[in-house]
Structures are given as structure tokens and as C-alpha cells.
Design a protein around this motif. Structure first.
Motif, PDB file in Angstrom:
ATOM      1  N   ALA A 127      -1.299   6.039   8.641  1.00 38.63           N
ATOM      2  CA  ALA A 127      -1.155   6.667   9.956  1.00 38.63           C
ATOM      3  C   ALA A 127      -0.118   5.960  10.824  1.00 38.63           C
ATOM      4  N   VAL A 128      -0.146   4.625  10.840  1.00 37.22           N
ATOM      5  CA  VAL A 128       0.799   3.909  11.706  1.00 37.22           C
ATOM      6  C   VAL A 128       2.231   4.062  11.194  1.00 37.22           C
ATOM      7  N   LEU A 129       2.408   4.230   9.893  1.00 31.58           N
ATOM      8  CA  LEU A 129       3.746   4.497   9.366  1.00 31.58           C
ATOM      9  C   LEU A 129       4.223   5.869   9.839  1.00 31.58           C
ATOM     10  N   GLU A 130       3.329   6.820   9.855  1.00 28.72           N
ATOM     11  CA  GLU A 130       3.675   8.154  10.363  1.00 28.72           C
ATOM     12  C   GLU A 130       4.083   8.103  11.830  1.00 28.72           C
ATOM     13  N   ASP A 131       3.425   7.239  12.588  1.00 32.14           N
ATOM     14  CA  ASP A 131       3.648   7.183  14.030  1.00 32.14           C
ATOM     15  C   ASP A 131       4.831   6.305  14.435  1.00 32.14           C
ATOM     16  N   GLY A 132       5.530   5.720  13.483  1.00 35.30           N
ATOM     17  CA  GLY A 132       6.752   5.007  13.830  1.00 35.30           C
ATOM     18  C   GLY A 132       6.822   3.539  13.455  1.00 35.30           C
ATOM     19  N   ALA A 133       5.772   2.963  12.857  1.00 31.37           N
ATOM     20  CA  ALA A 133       5.858   1.570  12.441  1.00 31.37           C
ATOM     21  C   ALA A 133       6.911   1.438  11.337  1.00 31.37           C
ATOM     22  N   ASN A 134       7.900   0.592  11.563  1.00 27.84           N
ATOM     23  CA  ASN A 134       8.939   0.386  10.554  1.00 27.84           C
ATOM     24  C   ASN A 134       9.095  -1.089  10.174  1.00 27.84           C
ATOM     25  N   ARG A 135       8.163  -1.907  10.620  1.00 35.11           N
ATOM     26  CA  ARG A 135       8.110  -3.312  10.214  1.00 35.11           C
ATOM     27  C   ARG A 135       6.680  -3.629   9.783  1.00 35.11           C
ATOM     28  N   PHE A 136       6.565  -4.252   8.646  1.00 39.91           N
ATOM     29  CA  PHE A 136       5.256  -4.655   8.138  1.00 39.91           C
ATOM     30  C   PHE A 136       5.418  -6.037   7.519  1.00 39.91           C
ATOM     31  N   SER A 137       4.706  -7.031   8.062  1.00 39.67           N
ATOM     32  CA  SER A 137       4.967  -8.410   7.627  1.00 39.67           C
ATOM     33  C   SER A 137       3.722  -9.186   7.222  1.00 39.67           C
ATOM     34  N   GLY A 138       2.582  -8.522   7.079  1.00 36.04           N
ATOM     35  CA  GLY A 138       1.424  -9.305   6.663  1.00 36.04           C
ATOM     36  C   GLY A 138       0.173  -8.479   6.478  1.00 36.04           C
ATOM     37  N   LEU A 139      -0.602  -8.846   5.455  1.00 33.61           N
ATOM     38  CA  LEU A 139      -1.914  -8.254   5.216  1.00 33.61           C
ATOM     39  C   LEU A 139      -2.806  -9.338   4.643  1.00 33.61           C
ATOM     40  N   GLY A 140      -3.932  -9.596   5.299  1.00 35.54           N
ATOM     41  CA  GLY A 140      -4.865 -10.609   4.826  1.00 35.54           C
ATOM     42  C   GLY A 140      -6.287 -10.102   4.924  1.00 35.54           C
ATOM     43  N   PHE A 141      -7.144 -10.572   4.000  1.00 33.26           N
ATOM     44  CA  PHE A 141      -8.539 -10.177   3.995  1.00 33.26           C
ATOM     45  C   PHE A 141      -9.406 -11.378   4.351  1.00 33.26           C
ATOM     46  N   GLY A 142     -10.521 -11.107   5.018  1.00 36.46           N
ATOM     47  CA  GLY A 142     -11.405 -12.196   5.407  1.00 36.46           C
ATOM     48  C   GLY A 142     -12.798 -11.685   5.701  1.00 36.46           C
ATOM     49  N   ALA A 204      -3.237   7.810   0.847  1.00 37.26           N
ATOM     50  CA  ALA A 204      -3.054   6.643   1.706  1.00 37.26           C
ATOM     51  C   ALA A 204      -2.262   5.557   1.005  1.00 37.26           C
ATOM     52  N   VAL A 205      -1.826   4.560   1.811  1.00 41.39           N
ATOM     53  CA  VAL A 205      -1.157   3.399   1.249  1.00 41.39           C
ATOM     54  C   VAL A 205      -2.146   2.628   0.369  1.00 41.39           C
ATOM     55  N   PRO A 206      -1.786   2.284  -0.892  1.00 43.34           N
ATOM     56  CA  PRO A 206      -2.722   1.547  -1.748  1.00 43.34           C
ATOM     57  C   PRO A 206      -2.972   0.145  -1.187  1.00 43.34           C
ATOM     58  N   VAL A 207      -4.228  -0.282  -1.218  1.00 41.59           N
ATOM     59  CA  VAL A 207      -4.593  -1.622  -0.777  1.00 41.59           C
ATOM     60  C   VAL A 207      -5.583  -2.218  -1.773  1.00 41.59           C
ATOM     61  N   ALA A 208      -5.695  -3.548  -1.780  1.00 42.88           N
ATOM     62  CA  ALA A 208      -6.623  -4.237  -2.664  1.00 42.88           C
ATOM     63  C   ALA A 208      -7.445  -5.214  -1.857  1.00 42.88           C
ATOM     64  N   ALA A 209      -8.757  -5.101  -1.949  1.00 39.94           N
ATOM     65  CA  ALA A 209      -9.627  -6.007  -1.202  1.00 39.94           C
ATOM     66  C   ALA A 209      -9.986  -7.233  -2.028  1.00 39.94           C
ATOM     67  N   GLY A 210     -10.361  -7.032  -3.301  1.00 43.89           N
ATOM     68  CA  GLY A 210     -10.694  -8.154  -4.173  1.00 43.89           C
ATOM     69  C   GLY A 210     -11.811  -9.013  -3.602  1.00 43.89           C
ATOM     70  N   GLU A 211     -11.647 -10.314  -3.695  1.00 41.25           N
ATOM     71  CA  GLU A 211     -12.611 -11.270  -3.148  1.00 41.25           C
ATOM     72  C   GLU A 211     -11.898 -12.234  -2.217  1.00 41.25           C
ATOM     73  N   THR A 212     -12.659 -12.804  -1.301  1.00 46.66           N
ATOM     74  CA  THR A 212     -12.150 -13.904  -0.488  1.00 46.66           C
ATOM     75  C   THR A 212     -12.919 -15.148  -0.875  1.00 46.66           C
ATOM     76  N   GLY A 213     -12.252 -16.289  -0.890  1.00 49.78           N
ATOM     77  CA  GLY A 213     -12.890 -17.525  -1.322  1.00 49.78           C
ATOM     78  C   GLY A 213     -12.678 -18.655  -0.334  1.00 49.78           C
ATOM     79  N   LEU A 214     -13.660 -19.535  -0.263  1.00 47.66           N
ATOM     80  CA  LEU A 214     -13.587 -20.726   0.570  1.00 47.66           C
ATOM     81  C   LEU A 214     -13.894 -21.942  -0.290  1.00 47.66           C
TER      82      LEU A 214
END
Length: 228
Positions: A127-142, A204-214
Motif C-alpha cells: 500500500a505505501v508503495l502505491e501511495d508514493g514511497a520510493n525509498r525503503f531502507s530497513g525491515l526488522g522483526f522483533g 502483496a510484497v513478499p516478507v519473511a518472519a522466521g524466528e527472532t533470537g536472543l
């Protein structure tokens, strides 16, 4: 899924006095893993124009559209923050004279967004790409509440140190005495994870959640006695 990896350091201190008991210092590490329940994305809008006002207006319009879409998709205002706002000239070098001149202006607005419903993440990105986002610099899971996983990693680190201390004491033919001190080393740390890709929804844009580790590290000092 639970995993442990160990990094153990053993040191025997030389007694300062003849009747001083020996000591053993053991460092144990523990890891704990869980499925994430939150994503943090960094995206933005960058636009160029002949003058500074037009560049900033175009960028602001794009960001306003994105903010409206995020609200409509259930993202709360507390989970959206402007992390960078910039405006500057665009320089172009003439081939004939070699002189650099200003040929326009570039404005940029970057947002950091927390998405607490992972099922909607792919749709949010689309959706945000449709609305004009043209910079994407990070994706993190937590995790929204990492405390239980942190405690699990700490327990694993202590169990690791205890097991290693008993092993070394047995191998050395000495009794393992009481714990003299416990110190956490560096706090609980996130671990980088790799995961396969999946699509949250077909379009939608493909995403991967996987696992988070500490991971946690603890150093324990034990007293030693002679095994008689």
C-alpha cells in the motif's frame, strides 16, 4: 524450537595464601528463540523539483498519503515516527566549463513504522508503495514484549555455566563449592536470523518472519575444594 550454543572460558586463580580455597571461573552462553510478533520498517519519499518549495511540497504530499493509508490499515500514531527530514540542492557539472551549478532541489522524508499485526505486513508494504514511497531502507522483526525470551536466554546461560563447571571439577578431581559471584556479560543481545520467503497475500510484497533470537552470557565464579 530451542537451541543452545556454548562458549566457555575456564580459569583457575592462584591462591594468595596457603589456606585460601581455589576458584573456578566459567562463562556460559544461552540462546532462546521465538516467532516474532512485530515488524519495524523504514521507508520514505524523495522528490526533486526546480525549486526547494516544490520539492518539499511533493515530498510532503507523498508522506501525507502514506500516513493516511497507515492509519486506515490500523497502524497507531504511536507506531509512526519521522526519522529523517532533509532538503538540499542538486548539483550538475557542465561538460564544457567543468563548473558545478544548482539545477534543482531534492527533498526527503523518512518514516520508521512499527507493524504489530504481522499478517498485514505484506499489504502495508504494498500500500505505501502505491501511495508514493520510493525509498525503503530497513525491515526488522522483533517482539512486543521480549522480557520472557530474555529470561529464558539467561536461564540457559546459567544452566550452561553450571554444567561446564561440574564437568571441569569432576575432570580435575576436585569438589565444586558454592557460587561466589554471578555477572551478566554485555546484557541480552538480539541474534541475526535467516528465513525463507513467503507471501503474506498473493498480490502483496513478499516478507519473511522466521524466528527472532536472543542470546545471554553469564560469568560465574565457584569455590573449589579437594576431592578426598
Amino acid at each position: 524450537m530451542r537451541m543452545l550454543s556454548f562458549c566457555i572460558a575456564l580459569a583457575l586463580a592462584t591462591p594468595l595464601y596457603a589456606d585460601e580455597a581455589g576458584r573456578i571461573t566459567v562463562t556460559g552462553e544461552g540462546q532462546a528463540f521465538a516467532a516474532p510478533d512485530m515488524a519495524t520498517i523504514t521507508l520514505g519519499v524523495t522528490e526533486r523539483a526546480d525549486n526547494a518549495r516544490d520539492a518539499m511540497d511533493a515530498t510532503s504530499a507523498g508522506v501525507a498519503a502514506i500516513l493516511g493509508r497507515l492509519t486506515a490499515m490500523g497502524v497507531e500514531p504511536r507506531d509512526v515516527q519521522t526519522s529523517d527530514l532533509s532538503l538540499g540542492p542538486v548539483w550538475t557539472q557542465h561538460n564544457s566549463s567543468g563548473e558545478a551549478v544548482i539545477t534543482g532541489y531534492e527533498a526527503s522524508n523518512r518514516l520508521t513504522v512499527r507493524v504489530r499485526n504481522l499478517d498485514s505486513l505484506g499489504g502495508v508494504l504494498d500500500a505505501v508503495l502505491e501511495d508514493g514511497a520510493n525509498r525503503f531502507s530497513g525491515l526488522g522483526f522483533g517482539l512486543q514484549d521480549p522480557a520472557p525470551l530474555e529470561d529464558e536466554a539467561r536461564r540457559a546461560a546459567v544452566a550452561d555455566a553450571l554444567a561446564r563447571a561440574r564437568l571441569y571439577a569432576e575432570a580435575a578431581g576436585v569438589d565444586l563449592g558454592p557460587i561466589l559471584s554471578i555477572n551478566e556479560s554485555g546484557g541480552v543481545r538480539p541474534m541475526p536470523m535467516d528465513a525463507p520467503m513467503f507471501a503474506a497475500r498473493a498480490e502483496a510484497v513478499p516478507v519473511a518472519a522466521g524466528e527472532t533470537g536472543l542470546s545471554a552470557s553469564v560469568t560465574i565464579v565457584f569455590a573449589l575444594g579437594t576431592d578426598e
